[in-house]
Design an enzyme around this catalytic site. Structure first.
Site, PDB file in Angstrom:
ATOM      1  N   GLU A  96       8.711   4.696  66.736  1.00  0.00           N
ATOM      2  CA  GLU A  96       8.666   4.339  65.313  1.00  0.00           C
ATOM      3  C   GLU A  96       7.230   4.071  64.873  1.00  0.00           C
ATOM      4  O   GLU A  96       6.842   4.411  63.745  1.00  0.00           O
ATOM      5  CB  GLU A  96       9.536   3.106  65.055  1.00  0.00           C
ATOM      6  CG  GLU A  96      11.022   3.341  65.264  1.00  0.00           C
ATOM      7  CD  GLU A  96      11.542   4.479  64.410  1.00  0.00           C
ATOM      8  OE1 GLU A  96      11.332   4.443  63.180  1.00  0.00           O
ATOM      9  OE2 GLU A  96      12.149   5.413  64.967  1.00  0.00           O
TER      10      GLU A  96
ATOM     11  N   TRP B 105       5.843   7.389  64.276  1.00  0.00           N
ATOM     12  CA  TRP B 105       6.273   7.973  62.998  1.00  0.00           C
ATOM     13  C   TRP B 105       5.367   7.485  61.869  1.00  0.00           C
ATOM     14  O   TRP B 105       4.975   8.255  60.991  1.00  0.00           O
ATOM     15  CB  TRP B 105       7.723   7.609  62.740  1.00  0.00           C
ATOM     16  CG  TRP B 105       8.350   8.261  61.557  1.00  0.00           C
ATOM     17  CD1 TRP B 105       8.630   7.696  60.358  1.00  0.00           C
ATOM     18  CD2 TRP B 105       8.793   9.622  61.451  1.00  0.00           C
ATOM     19  NE1 TRP B 105       9.219   8.607  59.507  1.00  0.00           N
ATOM     20  CE2 TRP B 105       9.340   9.797  60.156  1.00  0.00           C
ATOM     21  CE3 TRP B 105       8.790  10.706  62.331  1.00  0.00           C
ATOM     22  CZ2 TRP B 105       9.865  11.005  59.719  1.00  0.00           C
ATOM     23  CZ3 TRP B 105       9.313  11.912  61.900  1.00  0.00           C
ATOM     24  CH2 TRP B 105       9.841  12.063  60.616  1.00  0.00           C
TER      25      TRP B 105
ATOM     26  N   TRP C 127      15.261  20.720  39.605  1.00  0.00           N
ATOM     27  CA  TRP C 127      15.899  19.429  39.378  1.00  0.00           C
ATOM     28  C   TRP C 127      16.501  19.409  37.972  1.00  0.00           C
ATOM     29  O   TRP C 127      15.860  19.831  37.010  1.00  0.00           O
ATOM     30  CB  TRP C 127      14.871  18.297  39.491  1.00  0.00           C
ATOM     31  CG  TRP C 127      14.252  18.145  40.847  1.00  0.00           C
ATOM     32  CD1 TRP C 127      13.013  18.552  41.225  1.00  0.00           C
ATOM     33  CD2 TRP C 127      14.848  17.540  42.002  1.00  0.00           C
ATOM     34  NE1 TRP C 127      12.791  18.240  42.544  1.00  0.00           N
ATOM     35  CE2 TRP C 127      13.897  17.618  43.047  1.00  0.00           C
ATOM     36  CE3 TRP C 127      16.088  16.943  42.246  1.00  0.00           C
ATOM     37  CZ2 TRP C 127      14.151  17.121  44.323  1.00  0.00           C
ATOM     38  CZ3 TRP C 127      16.340  16.441  43.521  1.00  0.00           C
ATOM     39  CH2 TRP C 127      15.388  16.533  44.538  1.00  0.00           C
TER      40      TRP C 127
ATOM     41  N   ASN D 259      16.270   0.386  57.596  1.00  0.00           N
ATOM     42  CA  ASN D 259      15.818   1.777  57.627  1.00  0.00           C
ATOM     43  C   ASN D 259      16.974   2.769  57.519  1.00  0.00           C
ATOM     44  O   ASN D 259      16.870   3.785  56.824  1.00  0.00           O
ATOM     45  CB  ASN D 259      15.025   2.045  58.904  1.00  0.00           C
ATOM     46  CG  ASN D 259      14.441   3.446  58.929  1.00  0.00           C
ATOM     47  OD1 ASN D 259      13.619   3.791  58.092  1.00  0.00           O
ATOM     48  ND2 ASN D 259      14.880   4.269  59.869  1.00  0.00           N
TER      49      ASN D 259
ATOM     50  N   TRP E 234      12.951  13.236  43.965  1.00  0.00           N
ATOM     51  CA  TRP E 234      12.549  12.213  44.933  1.00  0.00           C
ATOM     52  C   TRP E 234      11.415  11.330  44.416  1.00  0.00           C
ATOM     53  O   TRP E 234      11.285  10.160  44.822  1.00  0.00           O
ATOM     54  CB  TRP E 234      12.130  12.868  46.255  1.00  0.00           C
ATOM     55  CG  TRP E 234      10.926  13.779  46.179  1.00  0.00           C
ATOM     56  CD1 TRP E 234      10.945  15.137  46.015  1.00  0.00           C
ATOM     57  CD2 TRP E 234       9.550  13.410  46.266  1.00  0.00           C
ATOM     58  NE1 TRP E 234       9.664  15.639  45.985  1.00  0.00           N
ATOM     59  CE2 TRP E 234       8.787  14.593  46.153  1.00  0.00           C
ATOM     60  CE3 TRP E 234       8.880  12.209  46.432  1.00  0.00           C
ATOM     61  CZ2 TRP E 234       7.386  14.609  46.189  1.00  0.00           C
ATOM     62  CZ3 TRP E 234       7.485  12.206  46.473  1.00  0.00           C
ATOM     63  CH2 TRP E 234       6.757  13.391  46.353  1.00  0.00           C
TER      64      TRP E 234
ATOM     65  N   TRP F 213      10.229   9.674  51.757  1.00  0.00           N
ATOM     66  CA  TRP F 213      11.021  10.223  50.646  1.00  0.00           C
ATOM     67  C   TRP F 213      11.065  11.745  50.722  1.00  0.00           C
ATOM     68  O   TRP F 213      12.122  12.362  50.512  1.00  0.00           O
ATOM     69  CB  TRP F 213      10.450   9.750  49.309  1.00  0.00           C
ATOM     70  CG  TRP F 213      11.100   8.475  48.877  1.00  0.00           C
ATOM     71  CD1 TRP F 213      10.632   7.207  49.038  1.00  0.00           C
ATOM     72  CD2 TRP F 213      12.376   8.351  48.254  1.00  0.00           C
ATOM     73  NE1 TRP F 213      11.536   6.299  48.557  1.00  0.00           N
ATOM     74  CE2 TRP F 213      12.610   6.967  48.057  1.00  0.00           C
ATOM     75  CE3 TRP F 213      13.335   9.259  47.822  1.00  0.00           C
ATOM     76  CZ2 TRP F 213      13.781   6.493  47.460  1.00  0.00           C
ATOM     77  CZ3 TRP F 213      14.495   8.784  47.220  1.00  0.00           C
ATOM     78  CH2 TRP F 213      14.706   7.419  47.046  1.00  0.00           C
TER      79      TRP F 213
END
Length: 475
Positions: free
Chosen positions: A291, A294, A322, A358, A376, A399
């Protein structure tokens, strides 16, 4: 270095050290170097929300910043270092403080956002032109973004090989201890703002009580939280981290975002306990470092794609159509009034506590971008304003990962089903009941969309996107 060198008559040599997203005294290379120079030190924090390319902070971040700077000021006072607070364009403010103090040296830790790097570069050129020594240091990430590349000399776009390259490369440097007291001397008295003058904390209305009840910002609390997690929670982390009703996550993300603890400290503290861990705790330690990796990956991606918060990382996703923004649906999502329990519980946790589990972050992001078909960027902006750990890299990166437009992204056709996610990861509804007390009562609204129908709509929109992209490729 002798402190007898003077500038402006009898005024002694002096070092200014800048603080930004590194609000700690331990493992702070710029601060340690400033103290080691053997001259008086002045610390400076500039609240710069006006320089080109600098993104203004959200409300929850401002609350955290107030508390963290207060803790930092106390820690610096113990080292004999005053903390000067100024607001305005950093290039101008830094030049003013150098002129007022007669400083001969300015030190800072490097930043990796495009706007921040541009400001720092201009400051460096301006100061050096005036004969001021300027040095920057590596402190914020484990590996600087230009040092981790593919065999072809390009940045990585997939996490697994990126993290493998990081782990197989040089060991991250050892963290530095907190420096001793700075050399006392004729430190000039500089004008400084007060935190209260900045109005970082809300008052009308005072919506931050939940933040105060949940968090204790500052370096001391960050270190305590890290040690508590490593010694008490690692064994349950790998298996329990996906279950939002359980309290097994590290809760270090805001401390790391504000630099109250460094990635180097975390890496080496985990390494120190590894030989003594049970198999379950060892699995937890490995997952925890992944993590951290990441987060590292998100900063490397941001460095190479500086418009990550506003532009699709995958440029072909620009042709995704969109629909016109449904503002009522967006408002329902923001306020946790969608009628979908796991989504609403997550959004209520965010509003009250400035954070969200998370696993639930992925669910609410998928619901917004897939079931509601809302861009987003709308969700990213809301998280930026409401998260205490609103990270300039991780927030837009994650996102885009959920939306399908980012680096190593989840495929667009992956739609998290909130009901199935709740059954699997919150089977006793502990998380939902904790954050959504009106669930199951007449006060709770009906769902604003049908999950099955909206999933089909999302997949149809993606299929249309694929077909139009294929047509463009054939032209």
């Amino acid at each position: 270095m002798s402190t007898q060198n003077t500038l402006h008559g009898n005024q002694p040599e002096l070092t200014v050290v800048l603080f930004r997203d590194d609000l700690r005294v331990a493992d702070n290379p710029a601060l340690s170097a400033a103290v080691e120079h053997g001259a008086p030190v002045v610390a400076l924090y500039v609240l710069d929300e006006v320089s080109p390319g600098i993104r203004p902070l959200g409300g929850a971040s401002k609350w955290w910043l107030h508390e963290s700077l207060s803790a930092l000021a106390s820690a610096l006072t113990e080292l004999g270092i005053p903390l000067v607070l100024r607001v305005g364009p950093a290039q101008q403010i830094i030049a003013e403080v150098v002129a007022e103090s007669g400083a001969t040296r300015v030190l800072w830790n490097r930043r990796y956002g495009a706007g921040e790097m541009a400001v720092d570069s201009l400051c460096k050129d301006q100061l050096r032109a005036q004969g001021i020594a300027v040095t920057s240091f590596h402190a914020t990430v484990l590996f600087e973004p230009w040092t981790v590349q593919t065999g072809a000399g390009k940045p990585y776009s997939v996490f697994t090989p990126f993290w493998r390259a990081c782990r197989n490369g040089a060991e991250p440097r050892l963290p530095l201890p907190a420096p001793g007291p700075a050399v006392s001397g004729q430190t000039p008295t500089l004008a400084t703002d007060t935190l209260e003058q900045w109005n970082l904390q809300p008052s009308r209305p005072n919506w931050a009580q939940g933040l105060r009840d949940t968090w204790a910002p500052g370096e001391a609390r960050a270190w305590e939280r890290l040690q508590d997690f490593l010694h008490n929670d690692l064994a349950g982390y790998a298996a329990g981290r996906d279950f939002p009703g359980e309290q097994v996550t590290s809760r270090l993300s805001p401390h790391l975002r504000w630099g109250e603890v460094s990635a180097h400290q975390i890496w080496h503290e985990v390494s120190a306990v590894r030989p003594h861990l049970s198999p379950a705790a060892l699995e937890g330690a490995t997952k925890f470092l992944t993590e951290l990796g990441w987060r590292e990956f998100s900063w490397h991606v941001l460095f190479h794609s500086p418009n990550l918060a506003s532009t699709n990382w995958r440029s072909d996703f620009d042709s995704f159509m969109w629909p016109e923004l449904d503002r009522d649906a967006l408002a329902a999502w923001c306020r946790g009034r969608t009628g979908v329990p796991l989504v609403d519980a997550g959004m209520r946790e965010l509003l009250k506590h400035g954070t969200m589990h998370n696993r639930v972050r992925m669910v609410v992001a998928s619901f917004l971008t897939k079931n509601l078909l809302i861009d987003w960027r709308e969700g990213e902006r809301w998280f930026w304003d409401t998260l205490v750990d609103a990270d300039p890299a991780a927030n837009p990166f994650n996102w885009q990962w959920v939306a399908g437009s980012g680096a190593d992204a989840a495929p667009y056709f992956r739609v998290f089903n909130p009901e199935l996610q709740a059954k699997k990861f919150d089977p006793q509804n502990a998380y939902i009941r904790r954050h959504l007390p009106e669930w199951g009562t007449p006060d709770y609204p009906d769902p604003i969309v049908d999950l099955a129908d909206s999933r089909r709509g999302a997949l149809a929109a993606y299929q249309d996107f694929k077909e139009r992209r294929s047509e463009q490729d054939l032209r």
